[in-house]
Motif scaffolding. Structure first.
Motif, PDB file in Angstrom:
ATOM      1  N   VAL A   1      53.436  23.334  35.295  1.00  0.00           N
ATOM      2  CA  VAL A   1      52.010  23.059  35.486  1.00  0.00           C
ATOM      3  C   VAL A   1      51.736  21.557  35.390  1.00  0.00           C
ATOM      4  O   VAL A   1      51.116  20.953  36.273  1.00  0.00           O
ATOM      5  N   HIS A   2      52.216  20.933  34.327  1.00  0.00           N
ATOM      6  CA  HIS A   2      51.870  19.534  34.101  1.00  0.00           C
ATOM      7  C   HIS A   2      52.645  18.590  35.010  1.00  0.00           C
ATOM      8  O   HIS A   2      52.123  17.545  35.409  1.00  0.00           O
ATOM      9  N   ALA A   3      53.867  18.960  35.356  1.00  0.00           N
ATOM     10  CA  ALA A   3      54.608  18.129  36.307  1.00  0.00           C
ATOM     11  C   ALA A   3      53.922  18.117  37.662  1.00  0.00           C
ATOM     12  O   ALA A   3      53.895  17.093  38.358  1.00  0.00           O
ATOM     13  N   SER A   4      53.352  19.249  38.027  1.00  0.00           N
ATOM     14  CA  SER A   4      52.657  19.330  39.312  1.00  0.00           C
ATOM     15  C   SER A   4      51.345  18.566  39.296  1.00  0.00           C
ATOM     16  O   SER A   4      51.008  17.846  40.242  1.00  0.00           O
ATOM     17  N   THR A   5      50.586  18.698  38.218  1.00  0.00           N
ATOM     18  CA  THR A   5      49.279  18.049  38.170  1.00  0.00           C
ATOM     19  C   THR A   5      49.390  16.530  38.027  1.00  0.00           C
ATOM     20  O   THR A   5      48.532  15.792  38.513  1.00  0.00           O
ATOM     21  N   ARG A   6      50.443  16.048  37.383  1.00  0.00           N
ATOM     22  CA  ARG A   6      50.605  14.590  37.261  1.00  0.00           C
ATOM     23  C   ARG A   6      50.862  13.953  38.620  1.00  0.00           C
ATOM     24  O   ARG A   6      50.598  12.762  38.819  1.00  0.00           O
ATOM     25  N   ALA A   7      51.369  14.750  39.557  1.00  0.00           N
ATOM     26  CA  ALA A   7      51.716  14.201  40.869  1.00  0.00           C
ATOM     27  C   ALA A   7      50.490  13.743  41.662  1.00  0.00           C
ATOM     28  O   ALA A   7      50.621  12.971  42.610  1.00  0.00           O
ATOM     29  N   VAL A   8      49.288  14.206  41.305  1.00  0.00           N
ATOM     30  CA  VAL A   8      48.106  13.816  42.074  1.00  0.00           C
ATOM     31  C   VAL A   8      47.644  12.398  41.746  1.00  0.00           C
ATOM     32  O   VAL A   8      46.829  11.840  42.474  1.00  0.00           O
ATOM     33  N   ARG A   9      48.123  11.828  40.630  1.00  0.00           N
ATOM     34  CA  ARG A   9      47.837  10.436  40.270  1.00  0.00           C
ATOM     35  C   ARG A   9      46.339  10.110  40.292  1.00  0.00           C
ATOM     36  O   ARG A   9      45.908   9.100  40.827  1.00  0.00           O
ATOM     37  N   GLY A  10      45.546  11.003  39.727  1.00  0.00           N
ATOM     38  CA  GLY A  10      44.122  10.725  39.588  1.00  0.00           C
ATOM     39  C   GLY A  10      43.262  11.099  40.772  1.00  0.00           C
ATOM     40  O   GLY A  10      42.048  10.873  40.742  1.00  0.00           O
ATOM     41  N   ARG A  11      43.830  11.624  41.825  1.00  0.00           N
ATOM     42  CA  ARG A  11      43.033  11.993  43.007  1.00  0.00           C
ATOM     43  C   ARG A  11      42.343  13.329  42.735  1.00  0.00           C
ATOM     44  O   ARG A  11      42.956  14.396  42.772  1.00  0.00           O
ATOM     45  N   ILE A  12      41.053  13.288  42.507  1.00  0.00           N
ATOM     46  CA  ILE A  12      40.297  14.463  42.102  1.00  0.00           C
ATOM     47  C   ILE A  12      40.362  15.569  43.156  1.00  0.00           C
ATOM     48  O   ILE A  12      40.475  16.751  42.837  1.00  0.00           O
ATOM     49  N   ALA A  13      40.305  15.184  44.436  1.00  0.00           N
ATOM     50  CA  ALA A  13      40.272  16.190  45.508  1.00  0.00           C
ATOM     51  C   ALA A  13      41.558  16.993  45.588  1.00  0.00           C
ATOM     52  O   ALA A  13      41.573  18.085  46.162  1.00  0.00           O
ATOM     53  N   LEU A  14      42.648  16.485  45.015  1.00  0.00           N
ATOM     54  CA  LEU A  14      43.923  17.200  45.075  1.00  0.00           C
ATOM     55  C   LEU A  14      44.097  18.197  43.931  1.00  0.00           C
ATOM     56  O   LEU A  14      44.998  19.033  43.974  1.00  0.00           O
ATOM     57  N   ILE A  15      43.260  18.102  42.902  1.00  0.00           N
ATOM     58  CA  ILE A  15      43.410  18.992  41.751  1.00  0.00           C
ATOM     59  C   ILE A  15      43.304  20.463  42.152  1.00  0.00           C
ATOM     60  O   ILE A  15      44.132  21.288  41.727  1.00  0.00           O
ATOM     61  N   PRO A  16      42.306  20.882  42.965  1.00  0.00           N
ATOM     62  CA  PRO A  16      42.267  22.298  43.360  1.00  0.00           C
ATOM     63  C   PRO A  16      43.541  22.748  44.078  1.00  0.00           C
ATOM     64  O   PRO A  16      44.010  23.875  43.860  1.00  0.00           O
ATOM     65  N   TRP A  17      44.106  21.890  44.906  1.00  0.00           N
ATOM     66  CA  TRP A  17      45.314  22.271  45.646  1.00  0.00           C
ATOM     67  C   TRP A  17      46.517  22.380  44.715  1.00  0.00           C
ATOM     68  O   TRP A  17      47.396  23.236  44.917  1.00  0.00           O
ATOM     69  N   VAL A  18      46.551  21.547  43.686  1.00  0.00           N
ATOM     70  CA  VAL A  18      47.626  21.679  42.698  1.00  0.00           C
ATOM     71  C   VAL A  18      47.483  23.001  41.947  1.00  0.00           C
ATOM     72  O   VAL A  18      48.475  23.704  41.710  1.00  0.00           O
ATOM     73  N   MET A  19      46.261  23.356  41.583  1.00  0.00           N
ATOM     74  CA  MET A  19      46.046  24.644  40.923  1.00  0.00           C
ATOM     75  C   MET A  19      46.485  25.801  41.823  1.00  0.00           C
ATOM     76  O   MET A  19      47.087  26.773  41.359  1.00  0.00           O
ATOM     77  N   PHE A  20      46.189  25.691  43.105  1.00  0.00           N
ATOM     78  CA  PHE A  20      46.602  26.708  44.078  1.00  0.00           C
ATOM     79  C   PHE A  20      48.126  26.841  44.105  1.00  0.00           C
ATOM     80  O   PHE A  20      48.682  27.946  44.002  1.00  0.00           O
TER      81      PHE A  20
ATOM     82  N   GLY B   1      38.080  28.114  40.549  1.00  0.00           N
ATOM     83  CA  GLY B   1      38.400  29.511  40.276  1.00  0.00           C
ATOM     84  C   GLY B   1      38.946  30.228  41.501  1.00  0.00           C
ATOM     85  O   GLY B   1      39.942  30.964  41.421  1.00  0.00           O
ATOM     86  N   LEU B   2      38.317  30.020  42.658  1.00  0.00           N
ATOM     87  CA  LEU B   2      38.784  30.665  43.882  1.00  0.00           C
ATOM     88  C   LEU B   2      40.141  30.111  44.315  1.00  0.00           C
ATOM     89  O   LEU B   2      40.978  30.857  44.850  1.00  0.00           O
ATOM     90  N   PHE B   3      40.376  28.824  44.104  1.00  0.00           N
ATOM     91  CA  PHE B   3      41.690  28.268  44.437  1.00  0.00           C
ATOM     92  C   PHE B   3      42.782  28.904  43.579  1.00  0.00           C
ATOM     93  O   PHE B   3      43.884  29.199  44.058  1.00  0.00           O
ATOM     94  N   ILE B   4      42.491  29.120  42.316  1.00  0.00           N
ATOM     95  CA  ILE B   4      43.471  29.748  41.423  1.00  0.00           C
ATOM     96  C   ILE B   4      43.738  31.188  41.848  1.00  0.00           C
ATOM     97  O   ILE B   4      44.893  31.634  41.928  1.00  0.00           O
ATOM     98  N   ILE B   5      42.682  31.934  42.147  1.00  0.00           N
ATOM     99  CA  ILE B   5      42.843  33.337  42.560  1.00  0.00           C
ATOM    100  C   ILE B   5      43.567  33.422  43.896  1.00  0.00           C
ATOM    101  O   ILE B   5      44.483  34.248  44.081  1.00  0.00           O
ATOM    102  N   ASN B   6      43.184  32.568  44.846  1.00  0.00           N
ATOM    103  CA  ASN B   6      43.856  32.574  46.149  1.00  0.00           C
ATOM    104  C   ASN B   6      45.321  32.184  46.020  1.00  0.00           C
ATOM    105  O   ASN B   6      46.186  32.722  46.719  1.00  0.00           O
ATOM    106  N   GLY B   7      45.599  31.245  45.135  1.00  0.00           N
ATOM    107  CA  GLY B   7      46.993  30.870  44.906  1.00  0.00           C
ATOM    108  C   GLY B   7      47.807  32.022  44.357  1.00  0.00           C
ATOM    109  O   GLY B   7      48.955  32.237  44.766  1.00  0.00           O
TER     110      GLY B   7
END
Length: 483
Positions: free
Chosen positions: A80-99, A138-144
């Protein structure tokens, strides 16, 4: 009244009672198999137990046992955290990382509700900290979870492919997985732009993506558990890195936030802990045990894709090897197996086995085929799967509806592979309904002051999917097979 009608009434009662009461659907299904089999069709106990899916039981136990070990030793947290660190602060990418993270968890064997339960609190923490619409996350997590849920070694995939195989239908596990993943990814694109994703583009965590000091509307809410009130002001106050705080007296208004004296005499705000910041140094690191676990998961994936070895036996083998090499990881893992899901799936499939033996499946399938319009019958089955799954368990629906469609599919008027894909996707994308398990988990972890709004929007979205997904998947996967 014929035995066929009696068994159908019993099946309807199982889903109805389980939906509106706390009685477990799997236990109800086994009781229904006992009552119908013993008192109406005069079967012996051995005949009833003959419908118990031993192979599916091993798959469910094996993959959930392995996933529990991975959760115990921190491998899941590392992913989880290795994936989320990869966005480097880009807020718009957070939902896609959750997915993607949720999809990976379900693809390697996590039960869909378990994956959502792990990621939803993290996602809702991001929603508060970076001012993201909680419905969007929430929908990104469920869809993922649904996107990864039909991989060959996942729970949904194992159920669907197992039913197809046992009924000698043509199947394509990789096409099922790819179709579900692409469909849910495209659905998430729609969600992104419908629920405020456009406003996130260009924002970064260090330039206004996070809470702004002094703005009460941007302070994270207290977590809705442990008696917290969730009143504004309950979250940690974020300070810009360039700000210097002098050790002067601090005045704090009476909210759920408390003031704790420090060793320097400076007052410090303390709150319920936020989820670890993925952009900071707090992410877990790889160690020997996590490397071994990742290697085992990779071996399971490769073995499932490129050999004919049983997925459940492979998963149990990897779990036992990890237990021998790292005994601490296995402590309590057996207790964390998804026993509720095991009972649910095995119970429903056992009762469906009773229906198959007394001929109900053939009778119902031929009744659908006798409509005289195979395409209409296929659409009807997809609609039933979507509507019922929105209010009940998707795992139970997959175990029951695919066998009901078998005689209809054996007629050859409709392609079996396309029909199974359409039914699987139609029955799973409605999990966003807050009455379904995944939707309920997201609602429960939403900020308290927004929970009612999240519930209403998820309900609207879930019911919309029940109306839209069946005809869309029918047109994409079923109709082309008739042209």
């Amino acid at each position: 009244m014929s035995d066929h009608v009696i068994s159908l009434i019993a099946l309807a009662l199982v889903f109805t009672v389980a939906t509106f009461t706390s009685v477990h659907m799997g236990a109800l299904a086994i009781v229904a198999a006992f009552v119908v089999g013993t008192f109406f069709v005069h079967e012996s106990a051995d005949e009833i137990f003959g419908g118990f899916p031993g192979d599916l039981f091993v798959v469910l136990v094996g993959v959930t046992f392995l996933f529990a070990i991975a959760k115990n030793n921190g491998t899941v947290d590392w992913l989880v955290h290795a994936s989320t660190r990869a966005v480097r602060g880009r807020i718009a990418l957070i939902p896609w990382v959750m997915f993607l993270v949720t999809a990976v968890l379900t693809a390697v064997g996590a039960v869909v509700p378990a994956a959502v339960a792990i990621i939803a609190p993290i996602g809702m923490g991001f929603a508060v900290r970076y001012r993201i619409n909680p419905v969007l996350l929430g929908l990104f997590i469920i869809n993922g979870a649904s996107a990864g849920g039909f991989s060959p070694i996942s729970i949904f995939g194992s159920i669907t492919n197992g039913v197809v195989s046992r009924n000698d239908l043509p199947g394509n596990p990789m096409l099922l997985f790819a179709s579900s993943f692409v469909f849910n990814a495209l659905l998430s694109v729609v969600v992104f732009f419908l629920f405020g994703g456009r406003e996130l583009m260009g924002r970064r965590a260090q330039d206004g993506g996070g809470p702004v000091p002094g703005n009460a509307d941007d302070v994270p809410e207290a977590r809705p558990k442990g008696g917290d009130t969730g009143a504004p002001g309950g979250g940690a106050v974020a300070l810009q890195t360039s700000t210097t705080v002098a050790p002067t007296p601090t005045t704090v208004t009476p909210t759920s936030t408390t003031v704790t004296p420090t060793s320097t005499g400076t007052a410090e705000l303390s709150d319920p802990p936020d989820p670890p910041d993925p952009f900071g140094p707090s992410a877990p690191r790889l160690n020997r045990v996590r490397v071994l676990t990742l290697t085992g998961l990779l071996g399971l994936v490769l073995g499932a894709l490129f050999t004919d070895l049983n997925v459940g036996l492979l998963a149990l083998t990897v779990a036992v090897v990890l237990s021998l090499l790292a005994p601490e990881s296995a402590k309590g893992a057996v207790d964390r197996c998804a026993w509720s899901t095991v009972l649910l799936v095995c119970g429903v499939v056992t009762f469906v086995g009773t229906m198959e033996r007394i001929g109900t499946i053939d009778w119902l399938g031929h009744s659908v085929a006798d409509i005289g319009a195979p395409l209409l019958g296929a659409l009807l089955i997809c609609c039933i799967g979507a509507v019922v799954s929105a209010f009940a368990s998707t795992t139970g629906i997959l175990g029951a509806l695919i066998p009901l469609a078998v005689p209809f599919l054996l007629g050859g008027e409709v392609g079996a592979v396309g029909m199974v894909i359409a039914l699987a996707i139609s029955s799973s994308v409605v999990d966003s309904s807050p009455i379904s398990t995944s939707g309920a988990l997201v609602t429960a972890h939403a900020p308290e002051d927004q929970r009612d709004a999240v519930f209403r929007k998820l309900m609207t979205w879930g019911l919309s999917m029940a109306a839209i997904a069946p005809p869309v998947t029918w047109m994409i996967f079923v109709v082309p097979g008739r042209l």
